[in-house]
Design a protein around this motif. Structure first.
Motif, PDB file in Angstrom:
ATOM      1  N   ASN A 151       0.835  -1.201   0.000  1.00 48.63           N
ATOM      2  CA  ASN A 151       0.000   0.000   0.000  1.00 48.63           C
ATOM      3  C   ASN A 151       0.867   1.247   0.000  1.00 48.63           C
ATOM      4  O   ASN A 151       0.631   2.202  -0.751  1.00 48.63           O
ATOM      5  N   LEU A 152       1.894   1.264   0.845  1.00 52.00           N
ATOM      6  CA  LEU A 152       2.807   2.400   0.892  1.00 52.00           C
ATOM      7  C   LEU A 152       3.623   2.499  -0.396  1.00 52.00           C
ATOM      8  O   LEU A 152       3.945   3.585  -0.872  1.00 52.00           O
ATOM      9  N   LEU A 154       2.704   1.860  -3.433  1.00 49.51           N
ATOM     10  CA  LEU A 154       1.948   2.419  -4.558  1.00 49.51           C
ATOM     11  C   LEU A 154       1.598   3.893  -4.376  1.00 49.51           C
ATOM     12  O   LEU A 154       1.118   4.526  -5.318  1.00 49.51           O
ATOM     13  N   GLN A 155       1.819   4.448  -3.175  1.00 45.81           N
ATOM     14  CA  GLN A 155       1.405   5.823  -2.924  1.00 45.81           C
ATOM     15  C   GLN A 155       2.118   6.829  -3.831  1.00 45.81           C
ATOM     16  O   GLN A 155       1.588   7.888  -4.134  1.00 45.81           O
ATOM     17  N   GLY A 156       3.330   6.493  -4.273  1.00 45.04           N
ATOM     18  CA  GLY A 156       4.090   7.426  -5.103  1.00 45.04           C
ATOM     19  C   GLY A 156       3.724   7.387  -6.573  1.00 45.04           C
ATOM     20  O   GLY A 156       4.308   8.115  -7.376  1.00 45.04           O
ATOM     21  N   TYR A 157       2.775   6.526  -6.937  1.00 44.70           N
ATOM     22  CA  TYR A 157       2.407   6.384  -8.346  1.00 44.70           C
ATOM     23  C   TYR A 157       1.011   6.958  -8.594  1.00 44.70           C
ATOM     24  O   TYR A 157       0.060   6.644  -7.878  1.00 44.70           O
ATOM     25  N   GLU A 158       0.916   7.813  -9.615  1.00 38.23           N
ATOM     26  CA  GLU A 158      -0.362   8.431  -9.937  1.00 38.23           C
ATOM     27  C   GLU A 158      -1.208   7.493 -10.792  1.00 38.23           C
ATOM     28  O   GLU A 158      -0.714   6.600 -11.464  1.00 38.23           O
ATOM     29  N   ILE A 162      -6.325   2.323  -5.940  1.00 41.26           N
ATOM     30  CA  ILE A 162      -6.013   1.387  -4.860  1.00 41.26           C
ATOM     31  C   ILE A 162      -7.293   0.989  -4.132  1.00 41.26           C
ATOM     32  O   ILE A 162      -8.072   1.841  -3.716  1.00 41.26           O
ATOM     33  N   ASN A 317       2.480   7.380  12.149  1.00 41.10           N
ATOM     34  CA  ASN A 317       1.835   7.007  10.882  1.00 41.10           C
ATOM     35  C   ASN A 317       1.977   8.090   9.827  1.00 41.10           C
ATOM     36  O   ASN A 317       2.086   7.814   8.631  1.00 41.10           O
ATOM     37  N   GLU A 321       4.030   7.498   6.021  1.00 39.22           N
ATOM     38  CA  GLU A 321       3.536   7.747   4.672  1.00 39.22           C
ATOM     39  C   GLU A 321       4.706   8.042   3.719  1.00 39.22           C
ATOM     40  O   GLU A 321       4.621   7.832   2.516  1.00 39.22           O
ATOM     41  N   ARG A 322       5.786   8.589   4.295  1.00 37.28           N
ATOM     42  CA  ARG A 322       6.996   8.809   3.504  1.00 37.28           C
ATOM     43  C   ARG A 322       7.891   7.583   3.675  1.00 37.28           C
ATOM     44  O   ARG A 322       8.876   7.576   4.387  1.00 37.28           O
ATOM     45  N   ARG A 336      11.547   2.398  -6.586  1.00 39.54           N
ATOM     46  CA  ARG A 336      10.502   3.394  -6.374  1.00 39.54           C
ATOM     47  C   ARG A 336      11.106   4.797  -6.291  1.00 39.54           C
ATOM     48  O   ARG A 336      10.578   5.753  -6.864  1.00 39.54           O
TER      49      ARG A 336
END
Length: 492
Positions: A151-152, A154-158, A162, A317, A321-322, A336
């Motif tokens: 989950n973390l 994929l956060q950097g991909y637009e 999700i 938390n 996220e980073r 990534r």
């Protein structure tokens, strides 16, 4: 209380005593050893999970094997993973079992030596041919576990839709029917679920998206517990106990569930009976007892402590996220980090009309080297070559990253092909000077490098420069290895 009521209570207690006798052995424990309490994720089968209140899994078996080595009884308590972290911060446990290390978590915990290898992989339908990497997931619906590493990741991909997974079986059914395009999860967990649920029509995309190594976390500064755990892990590693446990678990799939059926039925029945007994006990406790003032004060203090722990967890938390952008093995940036930084740099070079160069690097004959010397020696070689590359790449704005497997990539901002070639030659020369013997070819370890540089324009896509450097690397490998080849536009 009447005499008749007292007799009834005594009879109930005696029946409970008799029922618990076979399983508990009079509920005594002749082992005077101290207890080490570890918390695990209850929904992480077959690594850690809860089966009718009993902790099971390969990680559970591993830490239980340490008991005789460290002189402690190890109790694993599977709970909700978010709740486990709160309890750990609140001091209700000695450690967290099977957790990945990151800079943010380093501020809260200290970590043991590596425990288990996790290959985070993509699961897709059998007839899917277009989904091979994270870049192919744009515009797709992808299932991941809440708070999990994918989950973390994929956060950097637009443009990736999700969807949080609540239940593995339901999510894999959704994938098989086309309601999900992909699921990203630890390969072992996904395979175990597919075997147990017997869902078909799903395959695993090779290679894994990323490989991590889990550990055991203890409270920051708890050196005594950390040393205790590390000593136990070292002993069961040295005497190959871990290898035997892994062999036992590698084949456990549906058969394991079937063999446990009757035991599960018995435990559920016993649990229901105990639940009813507990209700009776609660009724009498509430009827004939009152909470003392001391208990009220204790509850209030615990509530305040939990509130403080919740605040700390919320702050942690936000930092989580980073997620770490560092490769766990070589300490270079990971794939990534490269993808995110490269896309930002491309846009800046497009705006400023600056040249941007890439160097794709591949270790020559690395598979033969691994087959000859083993993966541990191969990992050490990757670390040393990563150090060479980092030692050459020093300018602010430049980037060195592990691209995947034995492949690295270097990004050089405001650099022409000529300048990038100089850097590539230095990396090639320094690598050869390491003189790492590769007996499979009677030579030393070398690298092949592909160089490409462009001034981005609106007609070009960022992927074109990557493809160009990759083709140059292919020519370097094809023309004898241990070479630097520069891509030229006229070769297209």
């Amino acid at each position: 209380m009447s005499k008749k009521s007292k007799v009834c209570i005594i009879v109930v207690i005696f029946i409970l005593f008799i029922i618990l006798l076979p399983s508990s052995g009079f509920a005594t424990n002749n082992d005077s050893r101290k207890t080490l309490v570890l918390l695990g994720n209850e929904n992480l089968a077959p690594i850690v999970y809860k089966d009718n209140g009993i902790a099971k899994g390969v990680a559970v078996d591993i830490v239980k094997a340490m008991e005789d080595r460290i002189g402690y009884e190890v109790e694993v308590v599977p709970v909700n993973w978010e709740q486990a972290q709160k309890m750990m911060l609140n001091g209700d446990a000695d450690g967290l079992l099977h957790i990945n290390q990151s800079p943010e978590r380093d501020e809260l915990f200290d970590f043991s030596r590596p425990l288990l290898k996790s290959d985070f992989s993509m699961f897709v339908q059998n007839d899917s041919t277009s989904l091979r990497s994270i870049d192919d997931l744009r515009g797709k619906i992808v299932g991941v576990e809440a708070g999990g590493y994918p989950n973390l990741l994929l956060q950097g991909y637009e443009a990736i839709d999700i969807e949080i997974i609540v239940d593995w079986e339901t999510s894999f059914k959704a994938l098989s029917t086309g309601n999900l395009d992909a699921i990203i999860v630890d390969r072992w967990i996904g395979e175990y679920e597919l075997a147990n649920s017997r869902i078909t029509g799903i395959k695993i995309v090779e290679p894994p998206i990323e490989t991590r190594y889990s550990r055991i976390a203890v409270r920051k500064g708890d050196v005594e517990t950390l040393n205790l755990i590390n000593s136990g892990l070292k002993e069961i590693t040295d005497d190959e106990t871990i290898d035997k446990i892994m062999e036992q678990w590698q084949g456990k799939r549906v058969i394991y569930v079937t063999e446990d059926y009757f035991q599960t039925f018995y435990l559920r029945s016993a649990s229901l009976f105990l639940f009813l007994v507990a209700l009776v006990a609660i009724y009498f406790a509430r009827k004939y007892q009152k909470l003392s003032k001391t208990l009220e004060i204790s509850v209030k203090e615990r509530t305040e402590e939990l509130h403080h722990a919740n605040e700390m967890l919320k702050a942690a938390n936000l930092k989580l996220e980073r997620i770490s952008m560092t490769d766990g093995l070589t300490s270079t940036k990971n794939r990534r980090a490269f993808d995110i930084t490269y896309n930002k740099t491309w846009k800046m070079c497009l705006r400023e009309r600056m040249p941007l160069a890439l160097i794709m690097i591949d270790i020559d004959n690395f598979k033969l080297f691994n087959d000859t010397y083993g993966h541990l020696t191969g990992d050490q070689t990757l670390i040393r070559i990563g150090e060479v590359i980092k030692g050459v790449i020093k300018r602010p704005g430049d980037l060195a990253a592990r691209y995947g497997g034995e492949e690295f990539v270097v990004m050089l901002m405001n650099t022409t092909a000529e300048g990038a070639t100089v850097v590539a030659e230095e990396i090639r020369t320094r690598t050869k000077e390491l003189e790492i013997e590769n007996g499979s070819i009677n030579d030393v370890i070398t690298v092949s490098l592909g160089v490409a540089s462009v001034i981005p324009d609106k007609e070009m896509a960022p992927k074109e420069l990557i493809d160009a450097a990759d083709r140059a690397l292919y020519k370097a490998k094809e023309s004898g290895r241990n070479k630097v080849i520069v891509w030229k536009h006229q070769e297209e």
